[in-house]
Design an enzyme around this catalytic site. Structure first.
Site, PDB file in Angstrom:
ATOM      1  N   ASN A   1       0.803  -1.198  -0.102  1.00 28.75           N
ATOM      2  CA  ASN A   1      -0.063  -0.024  -0.050  1.00 28.75           C
ATOM      3  C   ASN A   1       0.757   1.394   0.073  1.00 28.75           C
ATOM      4  O   ASN A   1       0.511   2.311  -0.470  1.00 28.75           O
ATOM      5  CB  ASN A   1      -0.893   0.098   1.164  1.00 28.75           C
TER       6      ASN A   1
ATOM      7  N   ASP B   1      -8.288   5.542   0.118  1.00 32.03           N
ATOM      8  CA  ASP B   1      -6.910   5.136  -0.687  1.00 32.03           C
ATOM      9  C   ASP B   1      -5.664   5.447   0.291  1.00 32.03           C
ATOM     10  O   ASP B   1      -4.749   4.620   0.334  1.00 32.03           O
ATOM     11  CB  ASP B   1      -6.810   5.558  -2.050  1.00 32.03           C
TER      12      ASP B   1
ATOM     13  N   ASP C   1      -1.776  -7.050   3.451  1.00 30.87           N
ATOM     14  CA  ASP C   1      -1.936  -5.847   4.270  1.00 30.87           C
ATOM     15  C   ASP C   1      -2.669  -4.741   3.730  1.00 30.87           C
ATOM     16  O   ASP C   1      -2.787  -4.456   2.720  1.00 30.87           O
ATOM     17  CB  ASP C   1      -0.607  -5.415   4.767  1.00 30.87           C
TER      18      ASP C   1
ATOM     19  N   HIS D   1      -7.380  -0.086   1.651  1.00 32.11           N
ATOM     20  CA  HIS D   1      -6.921   1.110   1.158  1.00 32.11           C
ATOM     21  C   HIS D   1      -6.255   0.987  -0.368  1.00 32.11           C
ATOM     22  O   HIS D   1      -5.328   1.883  -0.712  1.00 32.11           O
ATOM     23  CB  HIS D   1      -5.544   1.629   2.117  1.00 32.11           C
TER      24      HIS D   1
ATOM     25  N   GLU E   1      -6.234  -8.526   4.817  1.00 35.64           N
ATOM     26  CA  GLU E   1      -6.830  -7.694   5.824  1.00 35.64           C
ATOM     27  C   GLU E   1      -7.691  -6.365   5.616  1.00 35.64           C
ATOM     28  O   GLU E   1      -7.375  -5.443   5.278  1.00 35.64           O
ATOM     29  CB  GLU E   1      -5.650  -7.058   6.689  1.00 35.64           C
TER      30      GLU E   1
END
Length: 490
Positions: free
Chosen positions: A103, A195, A232, A236, A262
């Site tokens: 991310n 995001d 992870d 987002h 997640e």
């Protein structure tokens, strides 16, 4: 054999490069307990160097091999230690699940100048400034690695937003991007568009970035031969990105890589279902709704109606995509999503994820090993935390390994006492489970004809009495107040 995962770390795991070596030494113990897969923490170099848990990713290609961020080893050890641990576990048929953090990146090497606008932190779609120039650490050239494994250099075109601007206040700055005016598309409107989470937010619409992340995934697999990925912060990240990335990973490795995402949305089951639909079922999700119910049940005590414990959970509605847990590194005390399950209730919760047929259970490291740490609370005061090993956790794990098989019959008629039986199969004898959040109970349950005349005892040792199955295949199984008993045939 029943699949059982362990999250082999927590937020405050001891520093000094010992975790990989410990995992290597513990391989026999984990196999004995019936652990079939180990989820390791992020193994690559982070901005925080040897002090970092690993979620502030710096260099994905540095698994503790290069002198970067003032250290060769990560918090958990060197690349050699990591590969040795993996080898030891795989020799015992324990699968490796690696933590994937795509991310954001932190700890950039050089400042760059580029155009941004400020956005409202509570509504990231709302622009609150004119366009202007900032300087931020968005250049990543990894001088310590010197282009080994990849010569790709990250710059500001690889990111969609930052929270650092040289000489200015910390804020969310949306980068002027050639890949789209707004943020990437999310499935929910939390914070307008969620995001952006932290650090330098990766721009997954940039084709060069996607190509590099696909290349890295294959490289990582070739180094470690991992079996699964824990993804992870998928809340987002563009759902389109992970559909493509996982398809490429499975194609490039020729292996049906397991994936669990997640997406933390406690009590919001429809969001989890929506995400699974949008990603076309390419990954499982952690059942944050079930964790939410466990937390509430543990806090509310005997006023909680246990018959509702699986209501509005992924485990009930879509068990094939559910990874179940009792706690994790984000919900443990003093962390951002702090919502720990109370100590008294943990044996009950573990019985519900380990000894029932639905979901893929994940055991949390402190619940097997215990933990002790000090950190600051929200008011800035030091707090010393002791997390006890869950009472009976090893027996519960072994009950899953040897007895939790076959048809399941539920006896959920009482608000304060749940029971179920697993009939067993050709290779495994079954079990009867009773749990109470109030008084001591005796619950009549049907074990089945094959157990007529058999004598059962409480594997957890909560009750000394024994139960003999009658001529109709039924037994009356006791449980102490606020506890759980697991009954197996002698």
């Amino acid at each position: 054999m029943n699949e059982t995962m362990i999250q082999y770390f927590h937020w405050y795991i001891e520093e000094g490069g010992i975790l990989w070596k410990q995992a290597e030494k513990e391989a026999d113990y984990l196999e004995e307990l019936g652990i079939t897969s180990v989820w390791f923490p992020p193994a690559y170099k982070a901005a925080g160097g040897k002090h970092s848990v690993g979620y502030d990713t710096y260099d994905l290609f540095d698994l503790g091999e290069f002198d970067q961020k003032d250290t060769v080893a990560t918090k958990y050890g060197t690349k050699e230690d990591y590969l040795n641990a993996i080898k030891a576990l795989k020799e015992r048929n324990i699968k490796i699940i690696v933590d994937i953090v795509l991310n954001h990146k932190g700890g950039g090497d050089e400042l760059e100048t580029f155009k941004v606008v400020k956005v409202d932190e509570e509504d990231r779609d709302k622009i609150i400034s004119d366009e202007f120039d900032i300087q931020s650490y968005t250049k990543f050239n990894f001088p310590g690695r010197n282009k080994k494994y990849s010569d790709f250099e990250w710059n500001f075109t690889c990111f969609s937003g930052v929270d650092y601007a040289e000489g200015m206040d910390s804020h969310i700055y949306k980068i002027k991007s050639e890949y789209g005016d707004g943020w990437e598309e999310m499935i929910d409107d939390e914070k307008g568009n969620y995001d952006y989470l932290m650090f330098n937010d990766i721009e997954h619409r940039n084709p060069h970035v996607r190509e590099e992340l696909n290349h890295w995934a294959k490289w990582y697999f070739d180094q470690t031969d991992f079996d699964g990925v824990r993804l992870d912060a998928v809340k987002h990240i563009s759902y389109e990105f992970y559909k493509e990335w996982l398809t490429m990973l499975r194609s490039n490795t020729g292996k049906n890589i397991f994936a669990v995402g997640e997406y933390w949305a406690p009590g919001r089951l429809p969001l989890l279902q929506k995400y699974i639909a949008f990603t076309e079922g390419c990954m499982s999700l952690f059942d944050s709704s079930l964790h939410h119910n466990f937390h509430n049940a543990s806090v509310e005590g005997n006023t909680y109606d246990l018959r509702r414990i699986f209501d509005e959970t992924l485990t009930k509605e879509d068990p094939l995509h559910s990874v179940t847990l009792v706690d994790n590194h984000d919900t443990q005390p003093l962390q951002d999503l702090e919502a720990p399950v109370e100590t008294w209730f943990k044996p009950l919760a573990y019985a519900m994820i380990l000894l029932r047929q639905d979901g893929y259970p994940c055991v949390f490291y402190p619940d097997l090993y215990g933990a002790h740490y000090v950190d600051k609370d929200r008011e800035g005061n030091d707090q010393e935390i002791f997390l006890d090993k869950v009472d009976g956790i090893e027996e519960l794990l072994k009950a899953r390994k040897y007895h939790a098989y076959g048809e399941q019959r539920d006896f959920f008629e009482d608000a304060n006492c749940l029971g179920w039986v697993r009939e067993g199969d050709e290779e495994h004898s079954g079990c009867a489970v009773v749990l109470s959040n109030k008084d001591a109970y005796e619950k009549p349950m049907e074990m089945g004809e094959r157990y007529i005349g058999k004598v059962f005892y409480d594997l957890l040792g909560r009750t000394e009495n024994k139960v003999t199955i009658d001529e109709n295949g039924w037994g009356t199984f006791p449980v102490p107040a606020g506890n759980v008993s697991v009954w197996i045939a002698e």
